[in-house]
Structures are given as structure tokens and as C-alpha cells.
Enzyme design. Structure first.
Site, PDB file in Angstrom:
ATOM      1  N   ARG A  37      63.757 -43.330  40.359  1.00 44.51           N
ATOM      2  CA  ARG A  37      62.921 -43.203  38.872  1.00 44.51           C
ATOM      3  C   ARG A  37      64.134 -43.256  37.944  1.00 44.51           C
ATOM      4  O   ARG A  37      64.074 -43.819  36.718  1.00 44.51           O
ATOM      5  CB  ARG A  37      62.107 -42.219  38.617  1.00 44.51           C
ATOM      6  CG  ARG A  37      62.417 -40.819  38.906  1.00 44.51           C
ATOM      7  CD  ARG A  37      61.601 -39.844  39.060  1.00 44.51           C
ATOM      8  NE  ARG A  37      61.032 -39.626  40.424  1.00 44.51           N
ATOM      9  CZ  ARG A  37      60.183 -38.994  41.131  1.00 44.51           C
ATOM     10  NH1 ARG A  37      59.607 -38.086  40.196  1.00 44.51           N
ATOM     11  NH2 ARG A  37      59.673 -39.193  42.263  1.00 44.51           N
ATOM     12  N   LYS A  71      68.471 -34.900  52.052  1.00 42.22           N
ATOM     13  CA  LYS A  71      67.409 -35.140  52.872  1.00 42.22           C
ATOM     14  C   LYS A  71      67.866 -34.821  54.379  1.00 42.22           C
ATOM     15  O   LYS A  71      69.033 -34.458  54.847  1.00 42.22           O
ATOM     16  CB  LYS A  71      67.214 -36.604  53.181  1.00 42.22           C
ATOM     17  CG  LYS A  71      66.531 -37.391  51.844  1.00 42.22           C
ATOM     18  CD  LYS A  71      66.440 -39.022  52.485  1.00 42.22           C
ATOM     19  CE  LYS A  71      65.880 -39.661  51.092  1.00 42.22           C
ATOM     20  NZ  LYS A  71      64.366 -39.156  50.629  1.00 42.22           N
TER      21      LYS A  71
HETATM   22  N1  BES Z   1      63.719 -43.325  48.612  1.00 46.53           N
HETATM   23  C1  BES Z   1      62.799 -42.257  48.595  1.00 46.53           C
HETATM   24  C2  BES Z   1      61.423 -42.414  49.223  1.00 46.53           C
HETATM   25  C3  BES Z   1      60.933 -42.715  50.374  1.00 46.53           C
HETATM   26  C4  BES Z   1      61.124 -41.709  51.352  1.00 46.53           C
HETATM   27  C5  BES Z   1      60.895 -43.867  50.836  1.00 46.53           C
HETATM   28  C6  BES Z   1      60.510 -41.780  52.725  1.00 46.53           C
HETATM   29  C7  BES Z   1      60.328 -44.534  52.157  1.00 46.53           C
HETATM   30  C8  BES Z   1      60.359 -43.164  53.002  1.00 46.53           C
HETATM   31  C9  BES Z   1      63.133 -41.532  47.374  1.00 46.53           C
HETATM   32  O1  BES Z   1      64.149 -41.690  46.556  1.00 46.53           O
HETATM   33  C10 BES Z   1      62.730 -40.213  47.435  1.00 46.53           C
HETATM   34  O2  BES Z   1      63.713 -39.500  48.010  1.00 46.53           O
HETATM   35  N2  BES Z   1      61.511 -39.678  46.959  1.00 46.53           N
HETATM   36  C11 BES Z   1      61.391 -38.125  47.015  1.00 46.53           C
HETATM   37  C12 BES Z   1      61.106 -37.683  45.629  1.00 46.53           C
HETATM   38  C13 BES Z   1      60.711 -36.141  45.497  1.00 46.53           C
HETATM   39  C14 BES Z   1      62.148 -35.587  45.888  1.00 46.53           C
HETATM   40  C15 BES Z   1      59.818 -35.905  44.311  1.00 46.53           C
HETATM   41  C16 BES Z   1      60.289 -38.094  48.152  1.00 46.53           C
HETATM   42  O3  BES Z   1      59.186 -39.000  47.846  1.00 46.53           O
HETATM   43  O4  BES Z   1      60.270 -37.241  48.694  1.00 46.53           O
HETATM   44 MN    MN Z   2      65.509 -40.319  47.386  1.00 45.71          MN
END
Ligand code: BES
Ligand code: MN
Ligand code: ZN
Length: 511
Positions: free
Chosen positions: A359, A285
Site C-alpha cells: 500500500r 515474515k
Molecule cells: N505480499 C503480502 C500479501 C500476501 C501474503 C500475498 C500472502 C500472498 C500471500 C503483503 O505485502 C503483506 O505482507 N501483507 C500483510 C499485511 C499485514 C501486515 C497488515 C498481510 O496480509 O499479512
Molecule cells: Mn508484505
């Protein structure tokens, strides 16, 4: 979290020994402020004040001498409930009372007030149910009073030690009011426990901490707790959880807490995402806001905290909570884009993005939970996608489900709890976005409809079982427009789940 002592006394027996006496005030259609006739003199005295009209969450502090001589407290606080008449719905009233409770807590924080009395003598339109009044006021009050200062050293700690004692002044059936108030207080305390877990930093709240806390809580409350460690998960073939954890030194845990009232009852399976830190893994990230990813365990915290309420309330339904817990890190052994993993039950998945890790864990946990417990329904709670925040902002949690009936039950419970849910669709078109050339599916479905493709990924593990997925990525923190939800983690989901279980019908999926 420190506990606040809450007592209910008869109006006549408790007088004049509190730092603050709070009186509820509403606003009539005509714009005039209204209160219980008992406080008529007082209202007369403030009737012309432009700064107080009884609006929602409005507060007016008064100091002696008071117009009504018999009010021998040190100070008074009038708190507004907004416009109310006989037609107000139960849901709306519950929320107004929680908001008023939160406003009172905010006032106490500002003025460093530790002990207060709260009059349940209320405006006429809502005067008939002091039990409900007390329950929701106390819920809002205790939720609003929440503070997390564990890591402040003495020197830097605020002088204010927080709320210590609340005395509700009632009349009529005090026993019923006491029961309701205890329910509200206990539920709020559990939400605060969920907030505490989330506030703990990633280095102090690991999968191991989840496991230890669950064991302790289950022991204390007479529930079963089982924790699967890495070895056991390997034996069972839980390739999703193992894959997510393999880039971290922290060992993963699958935590199971089981409230079982005996044979012959439905089982509800709750699954909560317990990512104690989500760096994104190799698909790292950006630095901005990565700190918030210690909150990626809020789904797990919510189901665990809800179990503590359920164990005490003893409903006639079995409730099993499963929390798959891990860090998502980019260590040398980490999962890589292009890798293929095999889930519990055999489904394979091609990893396109290691940041879509929630997931992966949830897939294993849901498949295992359904096979093992054969539940009447499954509800999973997860901070699953940034996409749901784009879709709904910070005001609604996203709800996706294969069961209209379960949707109705959850939306109703959420509305009563002040935790609104909004349903998003599912469908074959979204499933196709997950097509993989080399495995049963990919773990991402492209940029569009990301909350839904994530849900469709989970859908593969559900079969015919009624299932609902609640994406709380937008509401687990930064859900701050309410007086009773301070900055930081909200503890969302606990009260909705508790309410759903309280309402659990004998034959939930008929007709
Ligand atoms: N934990 C994150 C989702 C998240 C992001 C929650 C920002 C709260 C605030 C999750 O694991 C994630 O990173 N999801 C990705 C999925 C994508 C790579 C398909 C996302 O939502 O960017
Ligand atoms: Mn994630
Ligand atoms: Zn995550």
C-alpha cells in the site's frame, strides 16, 4: 517462452499429417455423447464406453484402425465439453472451450505430442461460430501448454520440448476464424509472459529488470516508456516507494508505459504492485512460504503483459500502466515500526508493520498517476493481503471500489475471462481502523477486515476518480483448479484487463 505456431486451414486441404487429431464432443441432456455429424461413425463406436461420456475436460485417446476410414491421422483424441445445449451463455461456453483446450494441452504433455490438428467441426449446439470456438480453444490450449524450464540444465530438462504446432481445421469464413484465433493466441502468449516474469526468481527479476523489460517491450510495440529512478522519486517526494526500498540494495524503479491513440480519448490508468521480493522487512515474515514472496510482483507483471496486447489491438482509449517496483528487505537502513513517512502529494503515514508495504508504494503511484494523467478511472492490481485469501480462498480475486459502474465492467470482463471477481465493501468504519495518533493514518488496520482496510488505505490517494482495487493475493498463484492454469503463477488479471479495454464504452461513467 517458446512460441507455438498456430494455423487455420480448410478442412479439406489438411488431412492426415498430424500426430494427433482432436475432436470436440459434448454431452446431451439424455447423457449421450454428441459431436458434429461428420464424426457420427466414430461416436457410434465409442457410444457404449463407460470411460467416456463427454464430461468437461474428459479425454479419450483412440488408435487406428478408426471406424471412419477417412480419418488418416496417427491418433485421435476426443475431448469433452460437458453438457451443452442452445441456451448456453457466451461466458460459460468460452470457459468450457478454454477448459477443453487446457485438457488437450495436458494430454499432449503426458504423451509428448508436439504437433496436433484440431477440428472446429463441433457439436450442433455450438457449431455456428467457429471464430469464437477457435479463439477460446487456442487460448486454453496455449495457456495449458505453458512450461517454465529456463533454469533446468540440458541434462535435467524433460525430453518433451513442448507444443510446437497447432492446426485448426475449419470451414466457412476462414479469414474471420484466423483473426479470432490470432487474438486468442496473442492474448495467451502475453499471459505466459506474465507467468515467466513471476517464475523468475527474486535474484533474476529485480526492479531494474522490470524497467528494462518495459522499455524493450514499449519500443517494440510503439508505446512510450518512462522509468523514474531513486533520485527522481526523491525529487518528487515519493516517500512510500523510497521507504519500502530503503532496506534493500536493489534500487527501486517506477515504471510507466503509455499507450496513446491520440487526442480526444479517455485515459485508463492501470497500477500494478511490483514487489520483486517481500521478506516483510523488519516485521519479518515467518520462513514458511516466504519463498512465494518472489510472486509479490504479479500485479505489475499482469499490467505490463496486458499493455503488450493493448498495443497490438490498438483500442480507442489511452491506457497508462504504472508499476512501482522494489524489494522489501530488512537491511541496516530499513524502515522501522513507528517511523513516519510522507507520500507523494503530502499525506503522512505511521508505519505499524513494515510488511504492509504494498500500500505504501501503491499510494505514491496512484496519487502521481491521477495527478499526471487525469484518468477516467484507475484500476490497481496487487497481491496485497493474506486477509483476502482467508476471505475468498484461491477461487475469486477481491474487488473493492468507489464506483458501481466500474465494478460492473470489471466483474463482467472477469467472468468472460474465467477470472472471477467478488466485491467486498468499503466504509468509514474501516477507515477508522487506520487512525493514528501521530500521522494522517497508520499503515495497518488490525487483524479483522484486513483486505478492506488495505483498500481504504489506498482510497486516501484516489479522491473522486472512479477507482477499483483488485486484490489478487489468492489467485496469482495456487489458482490451479483449471486445466489451463498449471501449477505456479497463473498470470491472472491480464485477460480481464484486456477484455475490459476491448469493451471500453464511449461514455463509461454516465448514468
Ligand atoms: N505480499 C503480502 C500479501 C500476501 C501474503 C500475498 C500472502 C500472498 C500471500 C503483503 O505485502 C503483506 O505482507 N501483507 C500483510 C499485511 C499485514 C501486515 C497488515 C498481510 O496480509 O499479512
Ligand atoms: Mn508484505
Ligand atoms: Zn507484499
Amino acid at each position: 517462452m517458446k512460441t507455438v505456431k498456430v494455423v487455420v486451414s480448410g478442412l479439406a486441404t489438411a488431412k492426415g499429417h498430424e500426430e494427433l487429431l482432436v475432436i470436440l464432443v459434448s454431452r446431451g441432456r439424455d447423457g449421450k455423447v454428441q459431436a458434429h455429424p461428420f464424426y457420427a461413425d466414430l461416436l457410434g463406436a465409442v457410444a457404449g464406453f463407460a470411460e467416456f461420456s463427454g464430461k468437461k475436460e474428459q479425454c479419450l485417446a483412440l488408435y487406428p484402425p478408426f471406424p471412419a476410414g477417412e480419418l488418416s491421422c496417427r491418433r485421435l483424441l476426443l475431448v469433452g465439453l460437458g453438457e451443452i445445449d442452445q441456451s448456453i451463455t457466451g461466458e460459460d461456453l468460452a470457459e468450457r472451450l478454454r477448459l477443453a483446450g487446457g485438457a488437450i494441452a495436458g494430454h499432449c504433455k503426458k504423451q509428448h505430442i508436439e504437433r496436433l490438428a484440431l477440428s472446429l467441426q463441433s457439436p450442433e449446439a455450438i457449431a455456428d461460430d467457429q471464430a469464437k470456438l477457435g479463439e477460446y480453444l487456442v487460448e486454453g490450449l496455449l495457456l495449458g501448454a505453458y512450461q517454465f524450464s529456463k533454469y533446468k540444465t540440458k541434462k535435467n530438462q524433460e525430453e518433451y520440448g513442448g507444443l510446437k504446432r497447432v492446426e485448426l481445421l475449419g470451414s466457412g469464413n476462414l479469414a474471420a476464424t484466423r483473426r479470432a484465433v490470432a487474438r486468442g493466441a496473442h492474448c495467451a502468449a502475453s499471459v505466459c509472459v506474465a507467468r515467466d516474469m513471476a517464475n523468475e526468481p527474486g535474484n533474476h527479476w529485480t526492479p531494474t529488470h522490470f524497467a528494462k523489460y518495459a522499455k524493450k517491450s514499449a519500443d517494440k510495440l510503439g508505446m512510450q516508456c518512462r522509468v523514474l529512478d531513486k533520485k527522481e522519486m526523491e525529487k518528487l517526494g515519493m516517500g512510500g516507494i523510497l521507504a519500502v526500498s530503503q532496506g534493500s540494495k536493489e534500487p527501486p524503479k517506477l515504471v510507466i508505459v503509455d499507450y496513446n491513440p491520440g487526442k480526444g480519448h479517455d485515459t485508463v490508468l492501470l497500477v500494478g504492485k511490483g514487489l520483486t521480493f517481500d521478506s516483510g522487512g523488519v516485521s519479518l515474515k515467518p520462513a514458511e512460504k516466504m519463498m512465494d514472496m518472489k510472486y509479490d510482483m504479479c500485479g505489475g507483471a499482469a499490467v505490463l503483459a496486458a499493455m503488450a496486447v493493448i498495443a497490438v489491438e490498438k483500442p480507442k482509449v489511452r491506457v497508462v500502466a504504472i508499476i512501482p517496483s522494489s524489494d522489501n528487505m530488512a537491511g541496516g537502513g530499513a524502515l522501522k515500526p513507528g517511523d513516519v513517512i510522507r507520500h507523494y502529494g503530502g499525506l503522512t503515514s505511521e508505519i505499524e508493520n513494515t510488511d504492509a508495504e504494498g500500500r505504501l508504494l501503491l499510494g505514491d503511484a496512484i496519487a502521481y498517476g491521477i495527478e499526471k494523467y487525469q484518468p477516467a478511472c484507475v484500476i490497481d492490481l496487487a497481491t496485497l493481503t493474506g486477509s483476502v485469501v482467508i476471505a475468498l480462498g484461491h477461487h475469486y480475486s477481491g474487488l473493492m471500489s468507489n464506483s458501481d459502474r466500474l465494478v460492473d465492467m470489471l466483474i463482467g470482463s472477469g467472468a468472460r475471462s474465467g477470472e472471477p471477481l467478488w466485491r467486498l465493501p468499503l466504509g468509514e468504519m474501516y477507515v477508522k481502523q487506520l487512525d493514528s495518533r501521530v500521522a494522517d493514518m497508520k499503515n495497518t488496520g488490525g487483524r479483522y477486515g484486513g483486505a478492506i482496510t488495505a483498500a481504504e488505505y489506498l482510497h486516501h490517494f484516489v479522491g473522486e476518480t472512479p477507482w477499483a482495487h483488485v486484490d489478487i493475493a489468492g489467485t496469482a498463484w495456487d489458482f490451479t483448479e483449471k486445466s489451463y492454469i498449471p501449477k505456479g503463477p497463473s498470470g491472472i488479471g491480464v485477460r480481464t484487463l484486456v477484455e475490459l479495454i476491448r469493451r471500453w464504452p464511449d461514455d463509461p461513467f454516465s448514468g
